[in-house]
Scaffold this motif. Sequence first.
Motif, short mmCIF file in Angstrom:
data_model
loop_
_atom_site.label_atom_id
_atom_site.label_comp_id
_atom_site.label_asym_id
_atom_site.label_seq_id
_atom_site.Cartn_x
_atom_site.Cartn_y
_atom_site.Cartn_z
N ASP A 153 1.35 -0.87 -0.01
CA ASP A 153 0.26 0.15 0.44
C ASP A 153 0.69 1.87 -0.11
O ASP A 153 0.81 2.08 -0.57
N SER A 154 1.92 1.62 0.92
CA SER A 154 3.09 2.73 1.26
C SER A 154 4.09 2.61 -0.14
O SER A 154 3.73 3.99 -0.72
N GLU A 155 4.25 1.57 -0.43
CA GLU A 155 4.74 1.60 -2.07
C GLU A 155 4.34 1.93 -2.90
O GLU A 155 4.77 2.11 -3.82
N ARG A 156 2.74 1.67 -3.35
CA ARG A 156 2.02 1.74 -3.96
C ARG A 156 2.43 0.48 -5.44
O ARG A 156 2.52 1.40 -6.34
N THR A 157 3.06 -0.94 -5.02
CA THR A 157 3.42 -1.67 -5.64
C THR A 157 3.44 -1.70 -6.83
O THR A 157 3.77 -1.86 -7.56
N TRP A 158 1.77 -2.08 -7.08
CA TRP A 158 0.95 -2.26 -8.05
C TRP A 158 0.58 -1.89 -9.50
O TRP A 158 0.46 -1.98 -10.37
N GLU A 159 0.83 -0.06 -9.01
CA GLU A 159 0.33 0.66 -9.36
C GLU A 159 1.73 0.72 -11.37
O GLU A 159 3.22 0.29 -11.03
N VAL A 160 1.41 1.17 -12.20
CA VAL A 160 1.73 1.17 -13.70
C VAL A 160 1.36 1.98 -14.08
O VAL A 160 0.47 2.81 -14.22
#
Length: 829
Positions: free
Chosen positions: A22-29
């Motif tokens: 959530d905090s690293e917005r890992t799955w955003e592209v």
Amino acid sequence: MSDTPAKYDPQAIEERWQRVWDSERTWEVPNPGEPGFDASKPKSYVLEMLPYPSGEPHVGHLKNYAIGDAIAHFRRRRGFHVIHPMGYDAFGLPAENNAIRTGEHPRDATYKSIESFRSQFKRWGISIDWSREVSSADPSYYRWTQWLFNRFFEKGLAYRSEAPVQWCPVDATVLANEQVIDGRCERCGSLVEQRKLEQWFFKITDYADRLLADFEILESWPEHVVTMQRNWIGRSEGAEVVFTCGEMGIDFPVFTTRPDTLFGATFFVLAPEHPDLERLAAGSENEEAVRTYVAEAARKSTEDRAAEDREKTGVSLGRTVTNPVNGEEIPMLVADYVLMDYGTGAIMAVPAHDQRDFDFAKAFDLSIRQVVAPADGVEIDSDVAFVSHSDDETLVNSGAFDGMTSPEAKSAIVTMLAEEGRGKPAINYRLRDWLLSRQRYWGCPIPVVHCDACGIVPVPDDQLPIELPEVTDYAPKGKSPLAAVDDWVNTTCPSCAGPARRETDTMDTFVDSSWYFIRYLDSHNDEAPWDREAADHWMAVDQYIGGVEHAILHLMYARFFVKALADMGLIGVQEPFANLFTQGMITRNGAKMSKTKGNTVSPSEYVERYGADTLRTFICFTGPPARGGDWTDEGVEGVFRFLSRLWRLGREVAEGRDGAGDGDPEPLVRKAHWAIDKVTRDITTDFALHTAIAAVMELVNDAYRLKDELYGSPEGDAAVRFAAATAASLIFPFAPHLGSELYEAIEGTRVWEEPWPEADPAMLTSGTISLVVQVNGKRRDQIEVAADTPEDELKRLARESDAVARHLDGAEIVKEIVVPGRLVNLVVR
Ligand SMILES: [Zn+2]
Ligand SMILES: [Zn+2]
């Protein structure tokens, strides 16, 4: 890792990783042109059908998103730039029906439910790009649904017309044909009535041929889905033939697939809804009887009317039509076995060669004339219609066409009729235009006004969205609840500035879901529904995943939308979903789950008890995902135990253990490579997620069996470590939290940033084996051979063994039995 818990604690592990993602917005592209966009990677659009938010997500949602997430994770680690978005199909009847009961605004109920869905999806650890989230009930979304409606209207693909429609008396709304199942409303199960109303339609029939032809592009779609769509479109080739009622001066075109049987047409039947019926009956001796019959027919379900075996009813109209092939005057009747929604609502009845026409002729004492005969000259049974149709049957009782084969006669008769202007070759579709207007509140308003001077005028794009007004009474009264909001309804005409009234119907929610997958690609755009470059980059969806219940409606509508959008130059693909996977249903202890039976499963309760990883892994493990799966508490428990074992193994490896160190490390290393190969192939080839998980289980079992003799030597420690890290890496798509936790503990890196492991081909053969050689079933020797030695070579090695040669003693070998990997038995005499 000083505070290592002593036992597998999914709640702690899962919370930790969810915070990271959530905090690293890992799955955003990012989209092309945005910071961080990597043009070197191939893209993959992985999408599960968007949920309808009602209450809490159920087990079907868990299965859909667990499968989709496994695929998304797998593809990311295989080097793809994966887009994996989420949104909500937020308009619709259940929230509105709830509002009628409780007075709660559908928006409040819906957004409460969206909140619950979102928090569950996060709690399940689904790897979603939340920056792209949409809700179809949000004005920032439906503004563009309305904008698209305007484009369809401009192209003549959206039109308004009076039509006989299917009406649900309980929901007080029209239904699309597709929403009528066996004559009943798909939503509430009431018997559907026929009404005649002005309605909005999308011209999907213009695309019937392309919807059929483009199945060629969709090679990997499940066969049964393609078949269901083909049947729904229902293309048949034949002829349109015009029968004329001379007395009234009315032409009646009919569609037939059997113009070769025209000489056998001995009467003519209209559906009770036929628009000319009233005119034909007026002034005839049967006027009253016809009216009564039509009223009765309106109360019967389509299913009932179409049933083959039911008693045939009907009324004579007291008029005749002329059969165009022989000039014969044949009687006209009305009968409810003829349906308005196939062909033209009128049929030429050929009782000798159609069973329903035959039964009707018998009941009403109408003449029956055989006009085709079997090729073998066998007499046909006069008690039933002769309907078996073959290309070599020949015409009889058909004037100049006698003796022709059926295909010859078909084309000769149509040619003759065409020359006389009485017929032509024709193609008929079962598919009807998509009825999109609903007399309900909780939907996207149709953006047009009705002006006395100008007629129907679309609301200009720059005045969109037309927002839903607030109402207090949601109850349907045969009109949309919007019609009661006077200050909303009364407006000015965008064209002449005179007084006008807003359209009060709303759109079928299938309109909203026919384009959401493009909005995800550019969900915050307030200049356009999407940016063309973003859409061109991501479309089509590479893997679409959802329930088979959407095989017809949603999938066909979305295909139609994309084709129309392509024709308008708004998008560059012809098909929205390049690959489709439909998952099967989850049962519980073998029975279908249903609220009334009280055997449903609440995923959130189980997540609290066992953690999300156990549930996700279980749901992918219980049976082939394409078919069903059975939910049992023992099954869930079993997967929890497996993950606990894997967790302990990972902790042991991370912390280090002592042992004998005298075991052979090779079998375990080979097992790990076998598991990599198996899991990779199972996921890529046919969504065999259950056997993929089983392979990881096998690897963990082998590690447990061998680890105590391996710990203590450098090679042994390395082998157990490799097995544990591989198991963590392979289980990650199914149990992402546990996979991340263990992989980090063992390897010190984040597993999702690591490429998917590759099996070493050299390790996929199982090395050498000890081959037992028997003579007449008695063990005589044991030899070391390569595991992949071919059978012939094994036989040769067995025969040439010295120990065996001594026992053969010149005897003749009559049989050589090979048990691969184990033994060769030489049978001598
Ligand atoms: Zn209903
Ligand atoms: Zn006007």
